[in-house]
Enzyme design. Structure first.
Site, PDB file in Angstrom:
ATOM      1  N   GLY A 270       4.423  -2.399  -3.211  1.00 29.65           N
ATOM      2  CA  GLY A 270       4.366  -0.941  -2.678  1.00 29.65           C
ATOM      3  C   GLY A 270       3.722  -0.169  -4.088  1.00 29.65           C
ATOM      4  CG  ASN A 271       0.413   2.208  -2.364  1.00 32.79           C
ATOM      5  OD1 ASN A 271      -0.074   1.262  -2.894  1.00 32.79           O
ATOM      6  ND2 ASN A 271       1.214   2.807  -1.252  1.00 32.79           N
ATOM      7  CD  GLU A 293      12.508  -9.855  -5.097  1.00 26.62           C
ATOM      8  OE1 GLU A 293      13.313  -9.647  -3.776  1.00 26.62           O
ATOM      9  OE2 GLU A 293      11.457  -8.415  -4.929  1.00 26.62           O
ATOM     10  CB  ILE A 363      15.601   5.369   1.591  1.00 20.83           C
ATOM     11  CG1 ILE A 363      14.987   3.783   2.225  1.00 20.83           C
ATOM     12  CG2 ILE A 363      15.168   6.536   1.835  1.00 20.83           C
ATOM     13  CD1 ILE A 363      13.618   4.500   2.411  1.00 20.83           C
ATOM     14  N   GLY A 387      15.485  -8.432  -2.092  1.00 15.54           N
ATOM     15  CA  GLY A 387      15.792  -9.064  -3.509  1.00 15.54           C
ATOM     16  C   GLY A 387      16.412  -7.908  -4.492  1.00 15.54           C
TER      17      GLY A 387
HETATM   18  O1  0RQ Z   1       7.591   6.325   5.360  1.00 16.29           O
HETATM   19  O2  0RQ Z   1       5.819   5.016   6.432  1.00 16.29           O
HETATM   20  O3  0RQ Z   1       6.974   6.304   7.827  1.00 16.29           O
HETATM   21  O4  0RQ Z   1       5.229   7.567   5.809  1.00 16.29           O
HETATM   22  O5  0RQ Z   1      10.123   5.398   3.628  1.00 16.29           O
HETATM   23  O6  0RQ Z   1       8.040   4.964   1.807  1.00 16.29           O
HETATM   24  O7  0RQ Z   1       7.001   6.009  -0.442  1.00 16.29           O
HETATM   25  O8  0RQ Z   1       5.760   4.687   1.001  1.00 16.29           O
HETATM   26  O9  0RQ Z   1       7.453   3.769  -0.195  1.00 16.29           O
HETATM   27  O10 0RQ Z   1       6.689   1.680   0.388  1.00 16.29           O
HETATM   28  O11 0RQ Z   1       7.978   1.944  -2.225  1.00 16.29           O
HETATM   29  O12 0RQ Z   1       9.159   1.927   0.422  1.00 16.29           O
HETATM   30  C1  0RQ Z   1      12.488   1.954  -0.491  1.00 16.29           C
HETATM   31  C2  0RQ Z   1      11.237   1.635   1.979  1.00 16.29           C
HETATM   32  C3  0RQ Z   1       9.840   2.437  -0.538  1.00 16.29           C
HETATM   33  C4  0RQ Z   1      10.774  -0.037  -0.266  1.00 16.29           C
HETATM   34  C5  0RQ Z   1      11.271   1.183   0.585  1.00 16.29           C
HETATM   35  C6  0RQ Z   1       9.765   6.590   3.942  1.00 16.29           C
HETATM   36  C7  0RQ Z   1       8.371   7.181   3.852  1.00 16.29           C
HETATM   37  C8  0RQ Z   1       7.404   6.352   4.101  1.00 16.29           C
HETATM   38  C9  0RQ Z   1       7.834   4.523   2.675  1.00 16.29           C
HETATM   39  P1  0RQ Z   1       6.094   6.427   5.993  1.00 16.29           P
HETATM   40  P2  0RQ Z   1       6.905   5.116   0.453  1.00 16.29           P
HETATM   41  P3  0RQ Z   1       8.024   2.448  -1.182  1.00 16.29           P
HETATM   42  C10 0RQ Z   1      10.955  -6.779  -3.623  1.00 16.29           C
HETATM   43  C11 0RQ Z   1      11.986  -5.413  -3.316  1.00 16.29           C
HETATM   44  C12 0RQ Z   1      14.075  -2.433  -0.439  1.00 16.29           C
HETATM   45  C13 0RQ Z   1      13.052  -3.804  -0.878  1.00 16.29           C
HETATM   46  C14 0RQ Z   1      12.945  -4.073  -2.027  1.00 16.29           C
HETATM   47  C15 0RQ Z   1      11.563  -0.986   0.190  1.00 16.29           C
HETATM   48  C16 0RQ Z   1       8.597   4.831   3.788  1.00 16.29           C
HETATM   49  O13 0RQ Z   1      10.602   0.302  -1.670  1.00 16.29           O
HETATM   50  O14 0RQ Z   1      11.438  -1.627   1.057  1.00 16.29           O
HETATM   51  O15 0RQ Z   1      13.365  -2.848  -2.995  1.00 16.29           O
HETATM   52  N1  0RQ Z   1      13.013  -1.515  -0.406  1.00 16.29           N
HETATM   53  N2  0RQ Z   1      12.602  -5.719  -2.505  1.00 16.29           N
HETATM   54  O16 0RQ Z   1       8.139   8.708   4.346  1.00 16.29           O
HETATM   55  C17 0RQ Z   1      13.357   9.096   4.385  1.00 16.29           C
HETATM   56  C18 0RQ Z   1      14.053   9.396   2.391  1.00 16.29           C
HETATM   57  C19 0RQ Z   1      12.293   8.495   2.461  1.00 16.29           C
HETATM   58  C20 0RQ Z   1      12.054   8.002   3.874  1.00 16.29           C
HETATM   59  C21 0RQ Z   1      11.107   7.414   1.699  1.00 16.29           C
HETATM   60  N3  0RQ Z   1      14.262  10.215   1.790  1.00 16.29           N
HETATM   61  N4  0RQ Z   1      14.244   9.389   3.479  1.00 16.29           N
HETATM   62  N5  0RQ Z   1      12.644   8.882   4.863  1.00 16.29           N
HETATM   63  N6  0RQ Z   1      11.013   7.460   2.855  1.00 16.29           N
HETATM   64  N7  0RQ Z   1      11.953   8.132   1.365  1.00 16.29           N
HETATM   65  C22 0RQ Z   1      11.065  -7.007  -2.426  1.00 16.29           C
HETATM   66  C23 0RQ Z   1      11.545  -8.175  -1.311  1.00 16.29           C
HETATM   67  O17 0RQ Z   1      12.205  -7.718  -1.580  1.00 16.29           O
HETATM   68  C24 0RQ Z   1      10.250  -8.880  -0.552  1.00 16.29           C
END
Ligand code: 0RQ
Length: 503
Positions: A270-271, A293, A363, A387
């Site tokens: 992600g960004n 990973e 989140i 992961g």
């Molecule tokens: O939604 O796309 O509809 O606007 O969640 O949020 O801020 O772009 O951040 O892309 O880093 O994703 C936790 C999902 C964060 C990610 C998570 C909404 C926000 C947006 C994405 P839209 P951002 P990111 C290695 C490790 C679990 C797996 C992991 C993830 C969308 O980091 O999937 O860590 N993590 N793997 O608007 C409502 C909130 C929110 C929210 C964000 N509080 N309430 N919506 N969003 N916060 C990789 C692997 O394991 C494979």
């Protein structure tokens, strides 16, 4: 050019994707390759989706249970979800169509730690695997399979599946041969032995996957790119978050708690993680390593610039541009990247031994440090835990990163109580938002609440959360982790009712 299929017997099994998909029957459990958009089969899943649609057009049921390494792409998860062809999916997805179906309650999804997938399948928790569909970059003369840009659970799929379909993708660089390290020393309890890996760049296995040739029922030639989604340019929020985390890491070095070249880094995709990697490149760190990973653009840049000496992973998530650079400089990267099975890339034993520094998105977090990585408003799954838990629980320290607000400021990412728990207060060392960093190590719950509120909460929500914490500290049944239970999730309910958490 050299034929990527060097084994004559397997060359005789080359068929079309349609013919291969016809070997998959309704009700099967199908295990496919693929990890965060790399190394997934490109042709058979699409052909399977068409086969499923043809069945459905005749009112005949056809669904499969689908397992992979992690997320895949529109040609796999997207096509099969649109065809209503998936009855059960595990362990990680990020496809909009699949996600919608899961959240409509129409597709069963099981979200598990990525390090658990292989062993749980070996333990028999998911029944038999009928078919494996695995992308490789080449088949060697001896019949062994050279993985492509992800390894994921492919070793397990090939070992356990009753029948195997191999896709040989010529688009993948031939020079990837030699980059993989497939560990064949895993066993089941009570016969397990220590895994002989003590440095992130140790090689402990083979460079190719083994597969009983009698099980290979079809080989399909493909020539298509990985998903390769572009990254958006680093925004101000990500840059601030990265800055806080890097300042913290420098402080830890100054205090003597971390070596000058840190410890092996794990970075989510992600960004924000990309901004952290870019920031590390600019802040004077040298000789870093990664045990992670996924390798994304930022890590390739660090390797190129000599900031990162080597990286261990199980897959890639690259922009189209980074992918070209990767392919052009494959000899350089092969010396510095080791791709492993995901049971090894994410192994708790190794993450703890190496002392990884976990850096993942979230989140939301609550004032006590519990983290929700997966469920919006506690009920709508986003992607999955991936992961993050493997590293959060077992690493040297674990940081969770997020903007302090979401959805145009209507949502606070720091809430009184998380609406779903993926990482408990026991597994979270540091929380970072653009507002600042909360170091939770060694603190009691009430002290954690103080540093989280003071450092991470957006000013628009600070009075409201202080008010909650003060009243909870006075009125809570127990004063160890104070809460007002009827109010603890009221912010979420307010957002659902009114469109904002502000009260
Ligand atoms: O939604 O796309 O509809 O606007 O969640 O949020 O801020 O772009 O951040 O892309 O880093 O994703 C936790 C999902 C964060 C990610 C998570 C909404 C926000 C947006 C994405 P839209 P951002 P990111 C290695 C490790 C679990 C797996 C992991 C993830 C969308 O980091 O999937 O860590 N993590 N793997 O608007 C409502 C909130 C929110 C929210 C964000 N509080 N309430 N919506 N969003 N916060 C990789 C692997 O394991 C494979």
């Amino acid at each position: 050019s050299v034929d990527r299929i060097a084994n004559a017997r397997l060359r005789d099994r080359v068929v079309s994707a349609e013919a291969a998909a016809a070997l998959i029957q309704p009700g099967e459990t199908v295990a496919m390759s693929g990890f965060t958009g790399s190394g997934y089969p490109k042709a058979v899943p699409v052909a399977l989706a068409e086969r499923i649609e043809a069945f459905h057009a005749q009112n005949q049921p056809f669904q499969i249970s689908l397992m992979t390494g992690a997320s895949t792409a529109p040609e796999l998860d997207g096509a099969l979800a649109k065809a209503d062809g998936i009855a059960m999916r595990m362990p990680f997805q990020s496809d909009p169509d699949a996600r919608n179906r899961i959240n409509e309650g129409k597709l069963d999804y099981i979200d598990i730690h990525l390090s658990h997938v292989a062993q749980h399948v070996w333990f028999g928790f998911y029944g038999d695997i009928d078919t494996a569909v695995v992308e490789v970059s080449a088949i060697r003369e001896d019949g062994s399979l050279v993985p492509s840009t992800s390894v994921g659970n492919n070793k397990t799929w090939l070992d356990l599946a009753k029948k195997v379909i191999v896709e040989v993708n010529e688009w993948q660089p031939a020079g990837v041969d030699g980059m993989h390290d497939i560990y064949y020393g895993t066993a089941l309890p009570p016969y397990r032995k220590p895994i002989p890996l003590v440095h992130a760049n140790d090689r402990i296995g083979d460079t190719a996957l083994r597969c009983d040739p009698d099980k290979i029922v079809a080989v399909v030639r493909t020539n298509g790119p990985d998903r390769n989604s572009p990254f958006s340019p680093i925004d101000a929020t990500s840059e601030l978050i990265a800055g806080h985390l890097i300042e913290f890491l420098k402080h830890e070095v100054a205090r003597g708690r971390l070596p000058a070249n840190l410890l092996p880094l794990q970075s989510g995709v992600g960004n924000i993680p990309n901004a952290v990697l870019a920031g590390l490149g600019k802040s004077g760190f040298r000789d870093l390593s990664a045990f992670t990973e996924v390798i994304q653009d930022g890590m390739l840049d660090l390797l190129r610039d000599g900031v990162l000496s080597y990286a261990s992973c199980t897959g890639f998530a690259l922009s189209p541009q980074a992918n070209e650079t990767f392919k052009e400089n494959i000899d350089f990267y092969r010396e510095r990247i080791i791709m492993r099975t995901q049971e090894i890339s994410n192994h708790p034993e190794l993450v703890r031994r190496l002392g990884c520094i976990g850096m993942n998105g979230m989140i939301e977090a609550d004032i006590y440090g519990n983290v929700n990585s997966t469920h919006v408003m506690g009920t709508r799954i986003m992607n999955g835990i991936g992961g993050s838990g493997d590293f959060a629980r077992n690493g040297f320290l674990s940081a969770f990163l997020s903007p302090s607000t979401a959805k145009n400021g209507t949502i606070s990412a720091i809430v009184p109580m998380v609406s779903h728990v993926d990482h408990t207060e026991h597994d979270v060392s540091v929380i970072v938002t653009e507002q600042g960093l909360a170091d939770l190590r060694g603190l009691t719950p009430r002290k954690r609440a103080r540093v989280v509120i003071d450092n991470c909460v957006h000013p628009e929500f600070r009075d409201q959360i202080n008010d909650y914490f003060e009243r909870a500290s006075r009125e809570s049944y127990g004063k160890h982790t104070p809460h007002l239970l009827p109010e603890a999730l009221s912010w979420h309910q307010r957002w659902l009712d009114t469109g904002t958490m502000k009260g």
